[in-house]
Design a protein around this motif. Sequence first.
Motif, mmCIF file in Angstrom:
data_model
loop_
_atom_site.group_PDB
_atom_site.id
_atom_site.type_symbol
_atom_site.label_atom_id
_atom_site.label_comp_id
_atom_site.label_asym_id
_atom_site.label_seq_id
_atom_site.Cartn_x
_atom_site.Cartn_y
_atom_site.Cartn_z
ATOM 1 N N LEU A 82 0.765 -1.244 0.000
ATOM 2 C CA LEU A 82 0.000 0.000 0.000
ATOM 3 C C LEU A 82 0.800 1.301 0.000
ATOM 4 N N SER A 83 1.929 1.353 0.683
ATOM 5 C CA SER A 83 2.646 2.634 0.817
ATOM 6 C C SER A 83 3.045 3.213 -0.532
ATOM 7 N N GLY A 84 2.727 4.490 -0.701
ATOM 8 C CA GLY A 84 3.056 5.188 -1.925
ATOM 9 C C GLY A 84 2.117 4.908 -3.078
ATOM 10 N N LYS A 85 1.069 4.124 -2.834
ATOM 11 C CA LYS A 85 0.168 3.722 -3.913
ATOM 12 C C LYS A 85 -1.157 4.477 -3.837
ATOM 13 N N ASN A 86 -1.784 4.620 -4.988
ATOM 14 C CA ASN A 86 -3.149 5.131 -5.046
ATOM 15 C C ASN A 86 -4.099 3.951 -4.930
ATOM 16 N N VAL A 87 -5.067 4.070 -4.047
ATOM 17 C CA VAL A 87 -6.069 3.029 -3.837
ATOM 18 C C VAL A 87 -7.436 3.701 -3.747
ATOM 19 N N GLU A 88 -8.474 2.884 -3.837
ATOM 20 C CA GLU A 88 -9.813 3.405 -3.593
ATOM 21 C C GLU A 88 -10.173 3.096 -2.154
ATOM 22 N N ILE A 89 -10.866 4.029 -1.517
ATOM 23 C CA ILE A 89 -11.377 3.783 -0.170
ATOM 24 C C ILE A 89 -12.869 4.060 -0.155
ATOM 25 N N SER A 90 -13.538 3.462 0.817
ATOM 26 C CA SER A 90 -14.934 3.801 1.075
ATOM 27 C C SER A 90 -15.152 3.755 2.577
ATOM 28 N N PHE A 91 -16.308 4.242 2.976
ATOM 29 C CA PHE A 91 -16.655 4.351 4.389
ATOM 30 C C PHE A 91 -17.966 3.644 4.680
ATOM 31 N N ASP A 92 -18.203 3.415 5.967
ATOM 32 C CA ASP A 92 -19.522 3.052 6.455
ATOM 33 C C ASP A 92 -20.277 4.344 6.732
ATOM 34 N N GLU A 93 -21.418 4.236 7.389
ATOM 35 C CA GLU A 93 -22.195 5.412 7.791
ATOM 36 C C GLU A 93 -21.334 6.330 8.664
ATOM 37 N N THR A 94 -20.601 5.732 9.616
ATOM 38 C CA THR A 94 -19.701 6.492 10.472
ATOM 39 C C THR A 94 -18.328 6.486 9.823
ATOM 40 N N LYS A 95 -17.839 7.660 9.449
ATOM 41 C CA LYS A 95 -16.591 7.753 8.700
ATOM 42 C C LYS A 95 -15.364 7.820 9.598
ATOM 43 N N THR A 96 -15.533 8.321 10.812
ATOM 44 C CA THR A 96 -14.384 8.538 11.682
ATOM 45 C C THR A 96 -14.667 8.020 13.089
ATOM 46 N N SER A 97 -13.599 7.703 13.795
ATOM 47 C CA SER A 97 -13.699 7.263 15.181
ATOM 48 C C SER A 97 -12.411 7.638 15.899
ATOM 49 N N ASN A 98 -12.549 8.325 16.998
ATOM 50 C CA ASN A 98 -11.395 8.717 17.815
ATOM 51 C C ASN A 98 -10.290 9.409 17.018
ATOM 52 N N GLY A 99 -10.678 10.245 16.067
ATOM 53 C CA GLY A 99 -9.694 11.010 15.303
ATOM 54 C C GLY A 99 -9.091 10.281 14.122
ATOM 55 N N TYR A 100 -9.589 9.089 13.812
ATOM 56 C CA TYR A 100 -9.101 8.318 12.668
ATOM 57 C C TYR A 100 -10.221 8.166 11.642
ATOM 58 N N ALA A 101 -9.858 8.246 10.366
ATOM 59 C CA ALA A 101 -10.793 7.861 9.315
ATOM 60 C C ALA A 101 -10.846 6.334 9.332
ATOM 61 N N MET A 102 -12.025 5.770 9.302
ATOM 62 C CA MET A 102 -12.199 4.317 9.316
ATOM 63 C C MET A 102 -12.585 3.889 7.901
ATOM 64 N N VAL A 103 -11.693 3.139 7.247
ATOM 65 C CA VAL A 103 -11.833 2.931 5.801
ATOM 66 C C VAL A 103 -11.803 1.463 5.377
ATOM 67 N N TYR A 104 -12.489 1.230 4.261
ATOM 68 C CA TYR A 104 -12.321 0.010 3.489
ATOM 69 C C TYR A 104 -11.334 0.380 2.389
ATOM 70 N N ILE A 105 -10.408 -0.510 2.093
ATOM 71 C CA ILE A 105 -9.420 -0.261 1.036
ATOM 72 C C ILE A 105 -9.634 -1.257 -0.092
ATOM 73 N N TYR A 106 -9.669 -0.727 -1.300
ATOM 74 C CA TYR A 106 -9.807 -1.560 -2.498
ATOM 75 C C TYR A 106 -8.545 -1.384 -3.328
ATOM 76 N N THR A 107 -7.817 -2.491 -3.503
ATOM 77 C CA THR A 107 -6.568 -2.417 -4.247
ATOM 78 C C THR A 107 -6.806 -2.518 -5.744
ATOM 79 N N ASP A 108 -7.928 -3.021 -6.145
ATOM 80 C CA ASP A 108 -8.406 -2.931 -7.522
ATOM 81 C C ASP A 108 -9.923 -2.913 -7.439
ATOM 82 N N LYS A 109 -10.575 -2.908 -8.561
ATOM 83 C CA LYS A 109 -12.018 -2.673 -8.583
ATOM 84 C C LYS A 109 -12.804 -3.563 -7.622
#
Length: 159
Positions: A82-109
């Motif tokens: 992952l480091s240095g790469k462009n990826v797609e992310i998405s969220f649930d209804e709640t996007k953040t928790s305790n100052g962190y973005a909470m994400v799903y990562i998609y390395t391809d479609k």
Amino acid sequence: DGETTAIETVETENITMKDDSILSEELNNLKPGEKAVVKIATIDDNGVMVIISGDKRINAKMIGVEFSHELPDTLYLVDQDLSGKNVEISFDETKTSNGYAMVYIYTDKDTLYNAKLLKEGKLTFDSTTSKKALEYNKLAESQAFAKQTLAGLWESRNN
């Protein structure tokens, strides 16, 4: 003078803890399940990623995975993937928790990276993940598959 510094520190903490403000405008406007492209700058030893969206550097964690019981090479693997790469992310209804973005990562479609790590037994499922999470079933099934096939962490376990 020391009092002024203490007050400024508290105000700074309140600003960083206002979760919506940590996201870029593009990410703030995403609906649950919608994807956006970000760059992953770095990943630390606790699995916290710095993602870049617009002009913001955002601390983020992957939804549904727990980094406390990972295999020794997992952080290296995740960093390489992952480091240095462009990826797609998405969220649930709640996007953040305790100052962190909470994400799903998609390395391809179609590859949900969070689930891939669980399916390979590289990480464990985070039991605090809400059953309302969009990808809850996929994440839980990925760990069940790893357990059933004795993959990774489950190789030497009998549960």
